[in-house]
Motif scaffolding. Structure first.
Motif, short mmCIF file in Angstrom:
data_model
loop_
_atom_site.label_atom_id
_atom_site.label_comp_id
_atom_site.label_asym_id
_atom_site.label_seq_id
_atom_site.Cartn_x
_atom_site.Cartn_y
_atom_site.Cartn_z
N LYS A 82 0.85 -1.35 -0.09
CA LYS A 82 0.04 0.05 -0.08
C LYS A 82 0.90 1.32 -0.01
CE LYS A 82 -3.72 -2.06 2.55
NZ LYS A 82 -4.47 -2.12 3.78
N ASN A 83 2.11 1.02 0.44
CA ASN A 83 3.02 2.27 0.25
C ASN A 83 3.24 2.76 -1.10
OD1 ASN A 83 3.22 1.69 3.08
ND2 ASN A 83 5.42 1.06 2.69
N LEU A 84 3.35 4.20 -1.12
CA LEU A 84 3.36 4.79 -2.65
C LEU A 84 4.84 5.27 -2.64
CD1 LEU A 84 0.06 7.09 -2.43
CD2 LEU A 84 0.36 4.96 -3.75
N LYS A 85 5.30 4.75 -4.02
CA LYS A 85 6.63 5.02 -4.28
C LYS A 85 6.54 6.28 -5.03
CE LYS A 85 6.72 0.44 -3.89
NZ LYS A 85 5.50 -0.29 -3.49
N GLN A 86 7.87 7.04 -5.12
CA GLN A 86 7.71 8.43 -5.57
C GLN A 86 8.86 8.59 -6.73
OE1 GLN A 86 7.47 11.58 -2.73
NE2 GLN A 86 9.09 12.60 -3.69
N ILE A 87 8.13 9.35 -7.77
CA ILE A 87 9.35 9.70 -8.80
C ILE A 87 8.97 11.12 -9.18
CG2 ILE A 87 10.10 9.35 -11.33
CD1 ILE A 87 9.28 6.52 -11.01
N THR A 88 9.94 12.13 -9.08
CA THR A 88 9.82 13.63 -9.49
C THR A 88 10.44 13.44 -10.93
OG1 THR A 88 10.53 13.95 -7.07
CG2 THR A 88 10.48 15.54 -8.72
N PHE A 89 9.70 14.59 -11.59
CA PHE A 89 10.05 14.86 -12.97
C PHE A 89 10.09 16.21 -13.09
CE2 PHE A 89 5.59 13.75 -12.52
CZ PHE A 89 4.69 15.13 -12.93
N THR A 90 10.54 16.93 -14.17
CA THR A 90 10.70 18.14 -14.48
C THR A 90 9.83 18.92 -15.45
OG1 THR A 90 12.59 17.77 -16.00
CG2 THR A 90 13.30 18.45 -13.57
N ILE A 91 9.20 17.84 -16.20
CA ILE A 91 8.40 18.08 -17.64
C ILE A 91 6.89 18.52 -16.63
CG2 ILE A 91 9.21 16.67 -19.29
CD1 ILE A 91 7.06 14.71 -18.35
N HIS A 92 5.96 19.18 -17.66
CA HIS A 92 4.87 19.78 -17.08
C HIS A 92 3.91 18.48 -16.78
CE1 HIS A 92 0.69 21.47 -17.14
NE2 HIS A 92 1.41 22.70 -17.05
N PHE A 142 -0.95 11.90 -9.35
CA PHE A 142 -0.13 13.04 -9.58
C PHE A 142 -0.16 14.15 -8.51
CE2 PHE A 142 -1.08 10.72 -13.45
CZ PHE A 142 0.14 10.93 -14.03
N LYS A 143 0.91 14.57 -8.23
CA LYS A 143 1.20 15.75 -7.27
C LYS A 143 2.23 16.66 -7.90
CE LYS A 143 2.14 16.86 -2.55
NZ LYS A 143 2.59 16.45 -1.04
N ASP A 144 1.84 17.79 -8.39
CA ASP A 144 2.67 18.86 -8.68
C ASP A 144 3.50 18.02 -9.68
OD1 ASP A 144 1.69 20.76 -6.92
OD2 ASP A 144 2.79 20.01 -5.06
N ASN A 145 5.07 17.96 -9.38
CA ASN A 145 5.87 17.39 -10.32
C ASN A 145 6.24 16.23 -9.71
OD1 ASN A 145 6.02 20.57 -10.99
ND2 ASN A 145 7.21 19.52 -12.67
N THR A 146 5.42 15.43 -9.34
CA THR A 146 5.81 14.09 -8.71
C THR A 146 4.66 13.01 -9.09
OG1 THR A 146 6.94 15.01 -6.83
CG2 THR A 146 6.24 12.90 -6.67
N ILE A 147 4.89 11.57 -9.52
CA ILE A 147 3.95 10.98 -9.20
C ILE A 147 4.27 10.00 -8.01
CG2 ILE A 147 3.58 10.76 -11.92
CD1 ILE A 147 5.33 8.18 -11.78
N LEU A 148 2.99 9.32 -7.66
CA LEU A 148 3.32 8.67 -6.45
C LEU A 148 2.52 7.39 -6.99
CD1 LEU A 148 2.25 10.75 -3.77
CD2 LEU A 148 4.46 10.26 -3.98
N TYR A 149 3.11 6.27 -6.93
CA TYR A 149 2.45 5.07 -7.31
C TYR A 149 2.52 3.63 -6.53
CZ TYR A 149 7.12 3.84 -8.79
OH TYR A 149 8.51 3.62 -8.68
N SER A 150 1.80 2.82 -6.69
CA SER A 150 1.68 1.51 -5.95
C SER A 150 1.17 0.42 -6.88
CB SER A 150 1.04 1.81 -4.74
OG SER A 150 1.33 0.24 -3.93
N PHE A 151 1.64 -0.83 -6.41
CA PHE A 151 0.94 -2.06 -7.23
C PHE A 151 0.05 -2.86 -6.43
CE2 PHE A 151 5.03 -0.64 -8.61
CZ PHE A 151 4.83 -0.59 -10.17
N ILE A 152 -0.95 -3.41 -6.90
CA ILE A 152 -1.96 -4.28 -6.13
C ILE A 152 -2.20 -5.42 -7.17
CG2 ILE A 152 -2.43 -2.77 -4.36
CD1 ILE A 152 -5.26 -2.79 -5.62
N LYS A 153 -2.74 -6.42 -6.42
CA LYS A 153 -2.85 -7.73 -7.38
C LYS A 153 -4.10 -8.25 -6.84
CE LYS A 153 -0.29 -11.61 -9.30
NZ LYS A 153 0.90 -12.31 -8.99
N GLU A 154 -4.87 -8.96 -7.71
CA GLU A 154 -6.14 -9.90 -7.46
C GLU A 154 -5.75 -11.02 -8.07
OE1 GLU A 154 -9.82 -8.67 -8.69
OE2 GLU A 154 -9.13 -8.21 -10.69
N GLY A 155 -6.27 -12.27 -7.50
CA GLY A 155 -6.11 -13.55 -7.93
C GLY A 155 -7.14 -14.21 -7.60
#
Length: 198
Positions: A82-92, A142-155
């Motif tokens: 459930k934790n969100l990983k973060q990647i910062t970017f400089t594009i719009h 999406f938050k300003d110049n950052t994406i926060l993302y996570s992965f969940i799976k169902e089976g």
């Protein structure tokens, strides 16, 4: 896609953790995975103490170490899914969103929940289901110049955590969010190219 009942977008972004109402099945599933793999880790550790490392039993020693490491890794993945990983970017921000949508389309994800701050990228994942109705979902905020993302799976049997494909997706996201990115990444879906669960 796994049900994310009442997903709270703002709270998830602020806490950097998915905030939603879990179903009783999800809770039972999580407890089962914790219990099952804790027992597996405990048994493999116990048996390791009984085995003396030598050339005669190096195979069983290696298997037990592998089982212990795998069990601990599964527990880690489940506890942090459930934790969100973060990647910062400089594009719009809108350009970043466009690139991620294009990425999803090119790699045949089922894209859903498109809003100003949220995209779901859904990928079929359950090889045990003849209907192929189960999915791994990459949740992108999406938050300003950052994406926060996570992965969940169902089976069909359990909502096993995503084990390996998340690292490849992270590499892809970093590439497509780079200012100099031009060409799409050529690959099949991660599930077909690299296993990520049981």
């Amino acid at each position: 896609m796994r049900s994310l009942k009442n997903l709270k977008i703002t709270e998830s972004i602020q806490s950097k953790k998915l905030v939603f109402e879990e179903s009783s099945y999800d809770k039972f599933d999580t407890i089962s995975i914790y219990l099952g793999f804790s027992v597996l880790a405990g048994i493999s550790l116990f048996l390791l103490k009984e085995v003396t490392p030598s050339l005669n039993n190096s195979l069983e020693y290696s298997i037990l170490i592998g089982l212990f490491i795998f069990s601990v890794y599964v527990l880690y993945c489940k506890s942090t899914e459930k934790n969100l990983k973060q990647i910062t970017f400089t594009i719009h921000k809108e350009e970043a969103k466009k690139r991620i949508l294009e990425y999803g389309k090119k790699h045949h994800y089922r894209i859903s929940k498109i809003s100003g701050n949220l995209i779901f990228l859904n990928e079929p994942c359950d090889i045990y289901s003849p209907a192929k109705d189960y999915e791994q979902t990459t949740i992108v905020f999406f938050k300003d110049n950052t994406i926060l993302y996570s992965f969940i799976k169902e089976g069909s049997r359990s909502n096993f955590p995503v084990l390996f494909s998340k690292y490849l997706t992270k590499m892809d996201f970093k590439k497509i969010l780079h200012p100099d990115y031009i060409e799409p990444i050529k690959r099949t879906t991660y599930f077909n190219s690299f296993f990520h669960g049981l």
